[in-house]
Design a protein around this motif. Structure first.
Motif, PDB file in Angstrom:
ATOM      1  N   LEU A 109      18.605-108.409  -2.885  1.00  0.00           N
ATOM      2  CA  LEU A 109      18.899-109.707  -3.480  1.00  0.00           C
ATOM      3  C   LEU A 109      17.777-110.211  -4.382  1.00  0.00           C
ATOM      4  O   LEU A 109      18.024-110.979  -5.306  1.00  0.00           O
ATOM      5  N   GLN A 110      16.549-109.810  -4.096  1.00  0.00           N
ATOM      6  CA  GLN A 110      15.431-110.210  -4.933  1.00  0.00           C
ATOM      7  C   GLN A 110      14.774-108.963  -5.522  1.00  0.00           C
ATOM      8  O   GLN A 110      14.707-107.922  -4.865  1.00  0.00           O
ATOM      9  N   GLY A 111      14.302-109.073  -6.741  1.00  0.00           N
ATOM     10  CA  GLY A 111      13.692-107.905  -7.362  1.00  0.00           C
ATOM     11  C   GLY A 111      12.836-108.261  -8.553  1.00  0.00           C
ATOM     12  O   GLY A 111      12.939-109.344  -9.134  1.00  0.00           O
ATOM     13  N   PHE A 112      11.978-107.307  -8.899  1.00  0.00           N
ATOM     14  CA  PHE A 112      11.087-107.428 -10.052  1.00  0.00           C
ATOM     15  C   PHE A 112      11.170-106.116 -10.818  1.00  0.00           C
ATOM     16  O   PHE A 112      10.880-105.051 -10.273  1.00  0.00           O
ATOM     17  N   GLU A 113      11.630-106.187 -12.073  1.00  0.00           N
ATOM     18  CA  GLU A 113      11.771-104.994 -12.900  1.00  0.00           C
ATOM     19  C   GLU A 113      10.888-105.107 -14.131  1.00  0.00           C
ATOM     20  O   GLU A 113      10.591-106.204 -14.603  1.00  0.00           O
ATOM     21  N   ILE A 114      10.523-103.940 -14.651  1.00  0.00           N
ATOM     22  CA  ILE A 114       9.889-103.908 -15.954  1.00  0.00           C
ATOM     23  C   ILE A 114      10.729-102.984 -16.794  1.00  0.00           C
ATOM     24  O   ILE A 114      10.797-101.794 -16.577  1.00  0.00           O
ATOM     25  N   ARG A 115      11.479-103.575 -17.699  1.00  0.00           N
ATOM     26  CA  ARG A 115      12.494-102.855 -18.468  1.00  0.00           C
ATOM     27  C   ARG A 115      11.916-102.385 -19.803  1.00  0.00           C
ATOM     28  O   ARG A 115      10.892-102.885 -20.242  1.00  0.00           O
ATOM     29  N   PRO A 116      12.599-101.454 -20.468  1.00  0.00           N
ATOM     30  CA  PRO A 116      12.009-100.871 -21.673  1.00  0.00           C
ATOM     31  C   PRO A 116      11.958-101.851 -22.822  1.00  0.00           C
ATOM     32  O   PRO A 116      12.855-102.656 -23.020  1.00  0.00           O
ATOM     33  N   GLY A 117      10.869-101.778 -23.559  1.00  0.00           N
ATOM     34  CA  GLY A 117      10.776-102.536 -24.797  1.00  0.00           C
ATOM     35  C   GLY A 117      11.383-101.743 -25.945  1.00  0.00           C
ATOM     36  O   GLY A 117      12.071-100.736 -25.745  1.00  0.00           O
ATOM     37  N   TYR A 118      11.109-102.184 -27.159  1.00  0.00           N
ATOM     38  CA  TYR A 118      11.693-101.529 -28.327  1.00  0.00           C
ATOM     39  C   TYR A 118      10.851-101.866 -29.540  1.00  0.00           C
ATOM     40  O   TYR A 118      10.203-102.912 -29.590  1.00  0.00           O
ATOM     41  N   ASN A 119      10.822-100.955 -30.519  1.00  0.00           N
ATOM     42  CA  ASN A 119      10.125-101.173 -31.781  1.00  0.00           C
ATOM     43  C   ASN A 119      11.118-101.024 -32.923  1.00  0.00           C
ATOM     44  O   ASN A 119      11.934-100.096 -32.916  1.00  0.00           O
ATOM     45  N   TRP A 120      11.033-101.911 -33.909  1.00  0.00           N
ATOM     46  CA  TRP A 120      12.017-101.906 -34.990  1.00  0.00           C
ATOM     47  C   TRP A 120      11.390-102.500 -36.257  1.00  0.00           C
ATOM     48  O   TRP A 120      10.333-103.130 -36.222  1.00  0.00           O
ATOM     49  N   GLN A 121      12.074-102.287 -37.381  1.00  0.00           N
ATOM     50  CA  GLN A 121      11.729-102.976 -38.613  1.00  0.00           C
ATOM     51  C   GLN A 121      12.600-104.225 -38.720  1.00  0.00           C
ATOM     52  O   GLN A 121      13.791-104.175 -38.412  1.00  0.00           O
ATOM     53  N   VAL A 122      12.002-105.322 -39.146  1.00  0.00           N
ATOM     54  CA  VAL A 122      12.792-106.543 -39.338  1.00  0.00           C
ATOM     55  C   VAL A 122      13.689-106.335 -40.558  1.00  0.00           C
ATOM     56  O   VAL A 122      13.214-106.015 -41.647  1.00  0.00           O
ATOM     57  N   GLN A 123      14.993-106.475 -40.334  1.00  0.00           N
ATOM     58  CA  GLN A 123      15.970-106.219 -41.394  1.00  0.00           C
ATOM     59  C   GLN A 123      15.703-107.121 -42.599  1.00  0.00           C
ATOM     60  O   GLN A 123      15.444-108.309 -42.471  1.00  0.00           O
ATOM     61  N   GLY A 124      15.787-106.522 -43.784  1.00  0.00           N
ATOM     62  CA  GLY A 124      15.478-107.239 -45.008  1.00  0.00           C
ATOM     63  C   GLY A 124      14.091-106.952 -45.516  1.00  0.00           C
ATOM     64  O   GLY A 124      13.776-107.267 -46.670  1.00  0.00           O
ATOM     65  N   THR A 125      13.246-106.345 -44.659  1.00  0.00           N
ATOM     66  CA  THR A 125      11.891-105.960 -45.065  1.00  0.00           C
ATOM     67  C   THR A 125      11.669-104.457 -44.929  1.00  0.00           C
ATOM     68  O   THR A 125      10.584-103.973 -45.211  1.00  0.00           O
ATOM     69  N   GLU A 126      12.704-103.725 -44.472  1.00  0.00           N
ATOM     70  CA  GLU A 126      12.519-102.326 -44.105  1.00  0.00           C
ATOM     71  C   GLU A 126      12.208-101.441 -45.313  1.00  0.00           C
ATOM     72  O   GLU A 126      12.572-101.756 -46.445  1.00  0.00           O
ATOM     73  N   ILE A 127      11.512-100.324 -45.040  1.00  0.00           N
ATOM     74  CA  ILE A 127      11.284 -99.281 -46.028  1.00  0.00           C
ATOM     75  C   ILE A 127      11.890 -97.996 -45.493  1.00  0.00           C
ATOM     76  O   ILE A 127      11.850 -97.730 -44.293  1.00  0.00           O
ATOM     77  N   GLN A 128      12.437 -97.174 -46.401  1.00  0.00           N
ATOM     78  CA  GLN A 128      13.257 -96.057 -45.956  1.00  0.00           C
ATOM     79  C   GLN A 128      12.459 -94.954 -45.281  1.00  0.00           C
ATOM     80  O   GLN A 128      13.013 -94.180 -44.490  1.00  0.00           O
ATOM     81  N   PHE A 129      11.165 -94.842 -45.551  1.00  0.00           N
ATOM     82  CA  PHE A 129      10.402 -93.759 -44.943  1.00  0.00           C
ATOM     83  C   PHE A 129       9.824 -94.142 -43.585  1.00  0.00           C
ATOM     84  O   PHE A 129       9.152 -93.334 -42.957  1.00  0.00           O
TER      85      PHE A 129
END
Length: 384
Positions: A109-129
């Motif tokens: 009933l009780q818990g503490f998790e550490i879930r995966p993060g993520y890395n991304w380019q902010v859309q509208g500023t991205e570069i193709q390479f």
């Protein structure tokens, strides 16, 4: 050194710096990640008195031999599962390491998790390479809202959000920004509510995101999300802070993590550079064979072809980027995506069952039973 290489090296370095907490020197860290269904071998437990135990989080696949990622202190009667996993196929180096860890009370009933993060380019500023996929997310609040929506598929309600400037204050000051990159951090906490098995729950989610900008391109990323859940009225925020602050990383593992991401970044940059150089050399050899009389015209043609190659490269990688982004979001939300042949629409179902059926009344049923075959039912196929 090309722009992508500078950005990738900086991002990897920023992640390693973000992993090490300033409050306990080189042996402390906030770098732990997602819940896993399998207990890794080699995890250690040691009682530290007053109803608490110290447990070890393991990385059993990253470096050819098991390594201790770090430790965390949890209540004596809680159980844990999970460890570190790696996605070696990811071209976005910040998404290669996938940490998986969870601690829960014995009744669940009780818990503490550490879930995966993520890395991304902010859309509208991205570069193709830059191989990190673009997303229209430019704030901590928007990121946490997306995670909640993906994980609970609309079943959870956002009850409250607040910024956490105290977590920003704890991040490294004047983080190195290679190539003139500017970096700043944002942190926030979101409270949500949802029903499960007929019972109302509350869950707190906390994360810190770095936003790094260079020449207009913004790359955002977080190594993890801390999630604490309990039945409504029983969520102890002080307990969550104590668990999070008790984490201590092993310097040896943090160093190996940083080394691996830097090596991956260098490798990707070399492959890109070699491909461009080879194409350029081959093309120039053809130009020289045609002689001085038509070199001017051919050079103009070459510039046009270079532009077309870049355009074709972007188009050919877009489908792969979309698939990588979809699979990453499926991992965050703990669901798989299936195709309904009747409506030709995607259907989401939990990762904890292997089969999904559409029954005669239009409902979808997921099950682990391989022999389940409802009358007038159609089994859905998972999207690759």
């Amino acid at each position: 050194m090309n722009i992508y290489r500078i950005r990738s090296i900086f991002l990897a370095t920023a992640l390693v710096f973000g992993a090490v907490s300033t409050q306990a020197g080189a042996e402390s860290s906030a770098a732990f990640g997602v819940a896993s269904r399998v207990d890794p071998q080699g995890a250690k437990r040691e009682s530290v008195g007053k109803g608490w135990q110290e447990v070890t989080i393991m990385d059993n696949q990253g470096f050819n031999q098991p390594m201790e990622v770090g430790t965390v202190r949890i209540p004596d009667d809680w159980v844990t599962r999970g460890g570190v996993t790696w996605d070696r196929n990811s071209q976005c180096v910040g998404n290669m390491m996938r940490m998986s860890w969870q601690a829960t009370s014995r009744d669940g009933l009780q818990g503490f998790e550490i879930r995966p993060g993520y890395n991304w380019q902010v859309q509208g500023t991205e570069i193709q390479f830059n191989p990190c996929a673009p997303m229209p997310i430019n704030s901590v609040r928007a990121y946490l809202a997306m995670v909640v929506n993906q994980r609970y598929a609309g079943r959870a309600r956002i009850l409250q959000y607040r910024d956490r400037p105290d977590l920003v204050e704890a991040m490294p000051k004047n983080a190195p920004g290679r190539g003139g990159a500017r970096v700043h951090y944002e942190a926030g906490q979101m409270l949500i509510g949802y029903s499960q098995d007929g019972r109302e729950f509350r869950e707190s989610l906390i994360t810190t995101i770095s936003f790094s900008e260079m020449q207009g391109n913004i790359v955002a990323g977080t190594t993890n999300i801390y999630a604490q859940h309990a039945p409504d009225g029983q969520l102890d925020f002080a307990l969550g802070e104590r668990l999070r602050n008790s984490m201590r990383a092993k310097k040896q593992w943090v160093d190996r993590w940083g080394q691996t991401t830097r090596e991956a970044s260098d490798r990707i940059a070399r492959e890109q550079s070699m491909g461009i150089t080879k194409w350029h050399n081959d093309r120039m050899a053809q130009i020289n064979l045609k002689g001085a009389n038509d070199r001017s015209q051919i050079r103009q043609q070459t510039l046009s072809e270079v532009s077309q190659i870049y355009s074709n490269t972007w188009k050919s990688t877009q489908e792969t980027d979309d698939r990588i982004q979809r699979r990453t979001l499926e991992g965050i939300g703990e669901y798989n995506t299936y195709k309904d042949p009747a409506s030709n629409t995607p259907v989401r179902a939990t990762i904890h069952n292997d089969y999904v059926w559409r029954v005669g009344d239009g409902r979808y049923i997921s099950t682990d039973n391989p022999n389940y075959a409802p009358t007038n039912g159609v089994q859905l196929e998972r999207l690759p």
